[in-house]
Design a protein around this motif. Structure first.
Motif, PDB file in Angstrom:
ATOM      1  N   ILE B  59      89.922  44.724  17.763  1.00  0.00           N
ATOM      2  CA  ILE B  59      89.872  43.935  16.526  1.00  0.00           C
ATOM      3  C   ILE B  59      88.796  44.589  15.666  1.00  0.00           C
ATOM      4  CG2 ILE B  59      89.417  41.694  15.497  1.00  0.00           C
ATOM      5  CD1 ILE B  59      90.428  40.426  18.059  1.00  0.00           C
ATOM      6  N   LEU B  60      89.203  45.006  14.485  1.00  0.00           N
ATOM      7  CA  LEU B  60      88.300  45.861  13.705  1.00  0.00           C
ATOM      8  C   LEU B  60      87.580  45.082  12.612  1.00  0.00           C
ATOM      9  CD1 LEU B  60      90.745  48.855  13.292  1.00  0.00           C
ATOM     10  CD2 LEU B  60      88.993  48.539  15.026  1.00  0.00           C
ATOM     11  N   PHE B  61      86.363  45.485  12.365  1.00  0.00           N
ATOM     12  CA  PHE B  61      85.646  44.940  11.200  1.00  0.00           C
ATOM     13  C   PHE B  61      85.060  46.115  10.433  1.00  0.00           C
ATOM     14  CE2 PHE B  61      82.708  44.911  14.785  1.00  0.00           C
ATOM     15  CZ  PHE B  61      81.614  45.599  14.285  1.00  0.00           C
ATOM     16  N   LEU B  62      84.700  45.814   9.170  1.00  0.00           N
ATOM     17  CA  LEU B  62      84.167  46.879   8.332  1.00  0.00           C
ATOM     18  C   LEU B  62      82.653  46.834   8.245  1.00  0.00           C
ATOM     19  CD1 LEU B  62      86.695  46.799   5.384  1.00  0.00           C
ATOM     20  CD2 LEU B  62      86.261  48.754   6.866  1.00  0.00           C
ATOM     21  N   THR B  63      82.138  45.625   8.163  1.00  0.00           N
ATOM     22  CA  THR B  63      80.691  45.496   7.961  1.00  0.00           C
ATOM     23  C   THR B  63      80.129  44.504   8.978  1.00  0.00           C
ATOM     24  OG1 THR B  63      80.862  43.627   6.484  1.00  0.00           O
ATOM     25  CG2 THR B  63      81.048  45.795   5.478  1.00  0.00           C
ATOM     26  N   ASP B  64      78.801  44.574   9.141  1.00  0.00           N
ATOM     27  CA  ASP B  64      78.138  43.655  10.072  1.00  0.00           C
ATOM     28  C   ASP B  64      78.367  42.209   9.649  1.00  0.00           C
ATOM     29  OD1 ASP B  64      77.303  45.878  11.327  1.00  0.00           O
ATOM     30  OD2 ASP B  64      75.203  45.759  10.695  1.00  0.00           O
ATOM     31  N   THR B  84      78.001  45.663  18.552  1.00  0.00           N
ATOM     32  CA  THR B  84      77.135  45.042  17.546  1.00  0.00           C
ATOM     33  C   THR B  84      75.840  45.801  17.381  1.00  0.00           C
ATOM     34  OG1 THR B  84      75.882  43.054  17.010  1.00  0.00           O
ATOM     35  CG2 THR B  84      76.280  43.458  19.332  1.00  0.00           C
ATOM     36  N   SER B  85      75.196  45.546  16.253  1.00  0.00           N
ATOM     37  CA  SER B  85      73.863  46.107  16.039  1.00  0.00           C
ATOM     38  C   SER B  85      72.865  45.273  16.831  1.00  0.00           C
ATOM     39  CB  SER B  85      73.515  46.055  14.557  1.00  0.00           C
ATOM     40  OG  SER B  85      73.431  44.724  14.144  1.00  0.00           O
ATOM     41  N   GLY B  86      71.727  45.848  17.086  1.00  0.00           N
ATOM     42  CA  GLY B  86      70.718  45.181  17.898  1.00  0.00           C
ATOM     43  C   GLY B  86      70.246  43.876  17.286  1.00  0.00           C
ATOM     44  N   ALA B 127      73.104  43.522  26.915  1.00  0.00           N
ATOM     45  CA  ALA B 127      73.945  44.542  26.277  1.00  0.00           C
ATOM     46  C   ALA B 127      73.524  45.940  26.705  1.00  0.00           C
ATOM     47  CB  ALA B 127      73.839  44.433  24.754  1.00  0.00           C
ATOM     48  N   VAL B 128      74.435  46.890  26.420  1.00  0.00           N
ATOM     49  CA  VAL B 128      74.166  48.266  26.753  1.00  0.00           C
ATOM     50  C   VAL B 128      74.269  49.100  25.469  1.00  0.00           C
ATOM     51  CG1 VAL B 128      74.921  50.248  28.092  1.00  0.00           C
ATOM     52  CG2 VAL B 128      75.127  47.954  29.033  1.00  0.00           C
ATOM     53  N   PRO B 129      73.214  49.816  25.101  1.00  0.00           N
ATOM     54  CA  PRO B 129      73.298  50.641  23.889  1.00  0.00           C
ATOM     55  C   PRO B 129      74.133  51.896  24.160  1.00  0.00           C
ATOM     56  CG  PRO B 129      71.201  50.981  24.969  1.00  0.00           C
ATOM     57  CD  PRO B 129      71.904  49.951  25.787  1.00  0.00           C
ATOM     58  N   ASP B 261      73.316  50.706  18.368  1.00  0.00           N
ATOM     59  CA  ASP B 261      74.559  49.961  18.561  1.00  0.00           C
ATOM     60  C   ASP B 261      74.776  49.690  20.048  1.00  0.00           C
ATOM     61  OD1 ASP B 261      75.146  49.628  15.962  1.00  0.00           O
ATOM     62  OD2 ASP B 261      76.713  51.181  15.852  1.00  0.00           O
ATOM     63  N   TYR B 262      75.180  48.452  20.308  1.00  0.00           N
ATOM     64  CA  TYR B 262      75.336  47.996  21.691  1.00  0.00           C
ATOM     65  C   TYR B 262      76.752  47.524  21.925  1.00  0.00           C
ATOM     66  CZ  TYR B 262      70.213  47.772  21.861  1.00  0.00           C
ATOM     67  OH  TYR B 262      68.879  48.079  21.824  1.00  0.00           O
ATOM     68  N   PHE B 263      77.123  47.510  23.212  1.00  0.00           N
ATOM     69  CA  PHE B 263      78.296  46.761  23.650  1.00  0.00           C
ATOM     70  C   PHE B 263      77.799  45.544  24.409  1.00  0.00           C
ATOM     71  CE2 PHE B 263      80.682  50.907  23.564  1.00  0.00           C
ATOM     72  CZ  PHE B 263      81.589  50.505  22.594  1.00  0.00           C
ATOM     73  N   ALA B 264      78.403  44.347  24.159  1.00  0.00           N
ATOM     74  CA  ALA B 264      78.027  43.133  24.896  1.00  0.00           C
ATOM     75  C   ALA B 264      79.301  42.414  25.301  1.00  0.00           C
ATOM     76  CB  ALA B 264      77.154  42.252  24.020  1.00  0.00           C
ATOM     77  N   ILE B 265      79.215  41.581  26.295  1.00  0.00           N
ATOM     78  CA  ILE B 265      80.403  40.874  26.804  1.00  0.00           C
ATOM     79  C   ILE B 265      80.284  39.404  26.444  1.00  0.00           C
ATOM     80  CG2 ILE B 265      81.710  40.291  28.886  1.00  0.00           C
ATOM     81  CD1 ILE B 265      80.567  42.889  30.118  1.00  0.00           C
ATOM     82  N   THR B 266      81.396  38.818  25.960  1.00  0.00           N
ATOM     83  CA  THR B 266      81.314  37.427  25.503  1.00  0.00           C
ATOM     84  C   THR B 266      81.262  36.481  26.693  1.00  0.00           C
ATOM     85  OG1 THR B 266      83.695  37.204  25.411  1.00  0.00           O
ATOM     86  CG2 THR B 266      82.595  37.930  23.398  1.00  0.00           C
ATOM     87  N   ARG B 267      80.684  35.321  26.392  1.00  0.00           N
ATOM     88  CA  ARG B 267      80.539  34.311  27.447  1.00  0.00           C
ATOM     89  C   ARG B 267      81.908  33.810  27.892  1.00  0.00           C
ATOM     90  NH1 ARG B 267      76.549  31.265  29.368  1.00  0.00           N
ATOM     91  NH2 ARG B 267      75.020  32.137  27.954  1.00  0.00           N
TER      92      ARG B 267
END
Lengths: 828, 351
Positions: B59-64, B84-86, B127-129, B261-267
């Motif tokens: 699912i793509l987004f353009l801006t934060d 996401t950004s930190g 998260a993991v950067p 930039d990180y990857f995080a997993i949703t609850r």
């Protein structure tokens, strides 16, 4: 009282009164209608304003309700953690507000307010500074709070407020909606007030909808039940700066026009409800509302006035021109009749009664005039013949003499005395004599009325030319004479007319007449002298024998006598065979080849003997006898050419003289063409000669005819060049092919510088492309000179006089036999 | 303009999520990742799908801002992994959308440099950067007489730059770099300093050609020359430089921002196992190197550097000098009232 005054007194009230009454009634009616119309228009417009306003309010309410039900808003309000609220939720919520604004740009401010008036969120779409982040003290918010408390029964109601926006100091419409939510714990099901959503809208769109002309000077206001003391003005108006008793206006009944007096000004007030709290009012000065009525009324009054101003003079004018003026004219004419002003005839106006009256007057006037004339003629006319008597004769003579002096013409007075009349009177008695005089008078009139070039008489007033002086003496006046001989022609015709036998009562009577002629102004200095001299001339005529004409002046007499003889004899001379054509050759000055012949007419009359052309041609021209003679010459010459051609001389050309009289006839071209056709001749076989004077007159017809002849291929020779005033440069523009230099030039060649001039003429003529014929070459010296000039043709006695056709052809044969090596090229 | 584009994307997304149950039924192993456009190397996606017999749904987004909006609207449901950004990561954790990592499932964590792993509050546990970089200025050296060395040159442009500068669509970036230009900390929550930066932004606004993220499209303004200088991050700048040699990227003298930039997993993720596998997969040194080259930006994975070519590692755009680090800052959470103030400032400037 004059009729014109009576008419004026009748017409003015008859027209003015009804017009005035109609005008006044229409004025009242139009005033009322216009007033109602104005009010209806204002009413409609106000309704429109209200409807637009309500539409805007409901759009806003819808937007507010949509936003209030949005989950994001709920989330936002229920999120107590400020970091999350501002860091995560605020921007999406502002986005949402921005999207509402994008759809409704009029919502220039969307706010989320906390219960305490804190401005939690504010979204504006134009640069408006935020004066304060808390609205707790703002008028709008305190009103909102009050309302909220007073309306516990319906907490979801919208709240509308119009007032100043402190942020931009303009009037704005604030519409707010309380937001109720279950508390964040979620346990309590009763929603509690979490804040307010509020949209601020500009009033600009309402101002744009202010009343149109002519009511732009009105004042539109919106009053608010919650704050009746301070009503916002929708429209700009001087009154808007003054304190108004708006509470009183708000209490006025809705939808009714009322007169109110505000600040000493008389105004019309009208209001309708906008929402539960708001009313829209308009205040229009009485004057403005009635503006249209006044204008319409004024126009009507002007029209009525104009109708009065125009109708009355027009009617009076019509009466004057159609009735009064003809009556006055008749009146004057009657006065004229009474004063004996002769024949009075009035123009018949129309077929109305006045016209009939004029007709009757004219008839009466004519009768009166005719009976007067009858009486008058007794005094001036000879009772026997009806001709003017001596008295009238003197009067006519004087008038004719004055006319001749004025026009510079001659006047002939003919005195006629009948021969043998005394004898008739004595032998057959006076009654027969009287009848004879009557018949002679008739003959005179009859013969002189005939249209005759020679005896033109002023036919318009013919009676003025005759008179009987008494006994057997008649006089005739012939005015407008160009030459004295014309009088003789008339006189001789009169003698011939009188000489005819006169039949009276089985008698065949023969009388003669002697006529004496005196010419004015040549023969006399006065009327008396002219009469005396004419009388003397008449006695001279009688003395010479019966049926004679005698001029008072002997010289005139002889001259006219000869001329008359010539003209008389010339008549039909061509038919009698008295005319013949002679031909004079034209030869080359160096080779002496015969190039052509000029046809010359000769007339030998049985009584007059041979008459030279310079004697009879002018007479023929003046009497138009030249036309038949000229045509005869043309045909005769063509016939001769044909004959020569048939005899084996097909190159022979003949020059034929055309008179200016002939050339003035539009038919001359046809006549020439017919002659050529009749004798089957080519157009180059003849050329025409005309005199310089003919062409210098410059008559359009002459020039046209010449052009037409040239177009046919007939060359034109200009005869007698040098006798007139024409210059060579003038000839350049004329339709001329050949120039014949007058014999006077040749004969006097030895004198002065004629030689040089002649040489110059020849050179220039050649330069103009003209051929040259020198006429009148009579001795060798002429020939010697001309032989030095190149391309000159000569004509003259040195070579040959005019000859009969037979002699002419002999000349050709002679030349031929003398120079067998040379071919006589008779052309070009 | 930006807003319309976001809206159409949002609409597309809504349609997409409607189709979602159908797709789910067809495939048991599926990973939904909310990530920025062009954020994951496509080869890695295919490799992962093959390796784990799974399908990745992006699912793509353009801006934060757009990403936050999407998460707010969906309450982060139906998404397994968020890129996401930190700084935003911290908000998402506070909101309760992020599950702490099961580090046992991600053995490759050992390769991650602690500098980046712990750069942001709670990032280390949640998260993991995978990538880091700077925010600076890219400009056309061929079209500009004076080289750009300072933020002030962008914020208070000379006539030759007026109307030909591009600024970020991200309000925070505008304000933070503005603060740097004024010589303040980019994490300032001082009212007076924020007032200063508001004035700075409002004065700059007439000279800004567009507030948008730079793209490397063929007709892009910075490539055509319609735009001469723009705020951007170094990864985008490196990507653009491929198209035009005259583009120069700098981190201005006043300093810039360092982003991670990180990857995080949703609850609420239904695919916890697969999500961890994905993060682990991405962190395998070879894969991390491939990702770095795809993104044209530095990797947070120390072990991956051995797979990267020397020119890449020595490119000052991608790996800035130490001095750049020294004058740059990470974004930090600031006081809530200051956030509210920043929101108001950026709303006024951007809308």
């Amino acid at each position: 009282m004059r009729l014109s005054n009576k008419f004026a007194l009748m017409v003015i009230p008859l027209i003015a009164l009804p017009l005035l009454i109609v005008g006044i009634l229409a004025y009242i009616e139009l005033w009322t209608t216009s007033e109602q119309h104005s009010r209806a228009q204002v009413n409609n417009h106000l309704q429109q304003l209200a409807s637009d306003f309500k539409g805007q309010v409901s759009t806003t309410q819808f937007a507010l309700k949509t936003l209030a039900n949005d989950a994001l808003l709920h989330d936002y309000l229920l999120t107590n953690n400020q970091t999350l609220r501002y860091g995560l939720l605020q921007r999406p919520l502002l986005q949402k507000m921005a999207s509402i604004q994008a759809a409704n740009p009029d919502f220039y401010e969307i706010r989320l307010l906390r219960r305490n008036g804190f401005e939690e969120l504010r979204r504006v779409n134009r640069a408006i500074p935020n004066i304060s982040e808390t609205e707790a003290d703002a008028a709008f918010f305190s009103q909102l709070r009050q309302r909220q408390q007073s309306r516990q029964d319906s907490p979801n109601d919208h709240f509308e407020f119009i007032g100043d926006n402190p942020d931009n100091r303009t009037q704005a419409l604030f519409i707010s909606l309380p937001v109720y939510l279950p508390s964040s714990s979620g346990r309590s099901s009763t929603p509690t007030l979490h804040g307010y959503l509020s949209i601020t809208q500009s009033m600009d769109s309402l101002i744009e909808l202010a009343l149109p002309s002519p009511w732009q000077s009105n004042l539109v206001m919106i009053s608010d039940a919650t704050n009746p003391q301070k009503a916002p003005m929708v429209s700009e108006h001087p009154l808007s700066n003054q304190p108004l008793q708006l509470a009183a206006l708000h209490a006025q009944p809705l939808g009714e026009w009322r007169d109110v007096s505000l600040n000493g000004q008389s105004l019309q007030h009208f209001s309708i409800p906008l929402t539960a709290d708001l009313q829209i009012h308009t205040l229009i000065p009485q004057q403005t509302l009635m503006e249209t009525s006044r204008k319409v009324g004024a126009i009507l009054l002007v029209i009525t006035g104009l109708a009065l101003i125009i109708a009355i003079p027009v009617l009076l004018w019509l009466l004057r021109s159609q009735v009064l003026s003809p009556i006055a004219t008749l009146n004057r004419a009657l006065d004229g009749l009474a004063e004996g002003q002769g024949r009075i005839q009035l123009p018949k106006g129309g077929d109305d009664e006045i016209g009939d009256l004029v007709g009757a007057f004219n008839h009466m006037s004519l009768e009166l005039y005719e009976s007067n004339e009858r009486i008058r003629s007794l005094a001036f006319l000879d009772s026997l013949t009806g001709l003017p008597n001596r008295v009238l004769f003197r009067r006519n003579l004087n008038r004719a003499m004055a006319g001749a002096d004025r026009d510079g013409t001659m006047l002939a007075l003919l005195f006629i005395d009948l021969d043998n009349f005394k004898h008739v009177n004595d032998t057959l008695g006076h009654p027969i004599g009287d009848k004879m005089l009557q018949q002679i008078a008739q003959r005179l009139q009859h013969h002189l009325r005939a249209d005759d070039q020679a005896g033109r008489v002023d036919s318009g007033n013919i009676d003025a030319n005759f008179s009987r002086l008494g006994g057997d003496e008649f006089t005739i006046l012939i005015p407008n004479l160009e030459d004295a001989y014309q009088a003789r022609i008339v006189a001789e015709r009169i003698i011939a007319a009188i000489a005819e036998p006169i039949a009276i009562d089985h008698h065949q009577l023969y009388v003669g007449a002697s006529i004496g002629i005196a010419i004015w102004p040549n023969d006399a200095d006065s009327a008396e002298q002219l009469i005396t001299h004419a009388d003397q001339a008449m006695y001279q005529a009688k003395h010479q024998g019966k049926n004679n004409v005698h001029y008072y002046s002997q010289a005139i007499g002889e001259q006219t006598h000869r001329r008359a003889r010539i003209e008389q004899r010339l008549h039909r001379a061509e038919i009698r065979g008295d005319l013949t054509l002679f031909y004079q050759p034209v030869v080359d000055s160096r080779t002496h080849e015969i190039l052509s012949f000029e046809a010359l007419v000769r007339w030998t009359d049985a009584e007059l003997g041979p008459v030279p052309p310079d004697r009879f041609i002018p007479i023929a021209e003046e009497s138009n006898l030249i036309l038949p003679i000229g045509e005869w010459i043309l045909n005769e010459a063509c016939k001769q050419v044909r004959q020569w051609h048939d005899e084996g001389f097909p190159q022979i050309r003949v020059g034929i003289n055309l008179s200016v009289v002939q050339l003035s006839q539009p038919t001359i071209v046809d006549v020439v063409q017919q002659a050529l056709q009749r004798h089957r001749l080519a157009s180059k076989s003849i050329y025409v000669e005309l005199t310089e004077t003919a062409i210098i007159k410059g008559e359009q017809q002459v020039l046209q005819n010449l052009q037409a002849l040239r177009k046919m291929g007939i060359q034109i020779a200009l005869d007698d060049f040098g006798t007139g005033y024409s210059s060579l440069s003038y000839l350049q523009n004329l339709p001329i092919d050949i120039l014949k230099i007058d014999q006077g030039f040749i004969k006097n060649m030895d004198q002065g510088s004629n030689c040089i001039i002649l040489s110059a003429i020849i050179t220039m003529a050649h330069a103009l492309g003209l051929k040259v014929i020198a006429e009148g070459v009579e001795d060798l010296s002429h020939l010697q000179f001309l032989a030095t000039e190149e391309g000159v043709m000569i004509q003259g006695f040195l070579f040959s006089p005019p000859r009969s056709p037979v002699e002419a052809i002999d000349l050709v044969l002679q030349g031929f036999s003398q120079s067998p090596t040379k071919r006589y090229q008779l052309a070009e | 303009m930006i807003y319309t584009r976001l809206r159409s994307l949002y609409l597309l997304l809504t349609l997409f999520s409607l189709c979602f149950p159908l797709v789910a039924g067809a495939d048991a192993r599926k990973l939904v990742i909310l990530n920025r456009v062009n954020a994951i190397a496509p080869d890695l996606v295919s490799a992962f799908e093959a390796r784990y017999d799974a399908r990745i749904e992006q699912i793509l987004f353009l801006t934060d801002e757009h990403r936050s909006q999407m998460l707010v609207n969906s309450a982060a449901e139906g998404i397994d992994v968020i890129q996401t950004s930190g700084i935003d990561l911290n908000l998402y954790i506070r909101r309760g959308w992020i599950r702490p990592l099961n580090t046992a499932l991600i053995p490759t964590l050992q390769h991650i440099s602690p500098i980046w792993r712990y750069a942001f509050e709670q990032a280390g546990t949640h998260a993991v950067p995978y990538s880091w970089g700077t925010t600076g200025i890219v400009y056309r050296s061929d079209l500009l007489a004076t080289p750009i060395t300072r933020w002030q040159q962008l914020y208070q442009p000379q006539p030759e730059l007026q109307g030909r500068i591009g600024m970020s669509e991200n309000g925070d970036a505008l304000i933070e770099m503005g603060l740097k230009a004024l010589g303040y900390s980019l994490n300032s929550d001082d009212e007076a300093q924020l007032n200063d930066v508001e004035a700075l932004l409002n004065n700059q606004k007439p000279y800004v050609k567009s507030y948008a993220r730079l793209t490397a499209d063929k007709g892009a303004d910075i490539l055509s020359g319609a735009m001469i200088a723009a705020m951007t991050d170094n990864g985008e700048a490196a990507r653009l430089q491929k198209h035009n040699q005259n583009l120069v990227y700098i981190v201005p003298e006043e300093g810039g921002r360092i982003w991670v930039d990180y990857f995080a997993i949703t609850r609420k993720s239904q695919a916890q196992q697969l999500a961890h596998s994905f993060i682990n997969f991405m962190n395998q040194p070879k894969n991390a190197a491939m990702q770095a080259r795809y993104l044209h930006s530095a990797t947070a994975n120390s072990a991956a550097e051995q797979y990267l070519p020397a020119p890449f590692l020595q490119d000052p755009v991608i790996y800035p000098a130490a001095s750049v680090h020294a004058r740059s800052e990470f974004s930090r959470q600031i006081k809530a009232q200051a956030v509210r103030r920043r929101n108001a400032i950026s709303a006024a400037v951007l809308h």
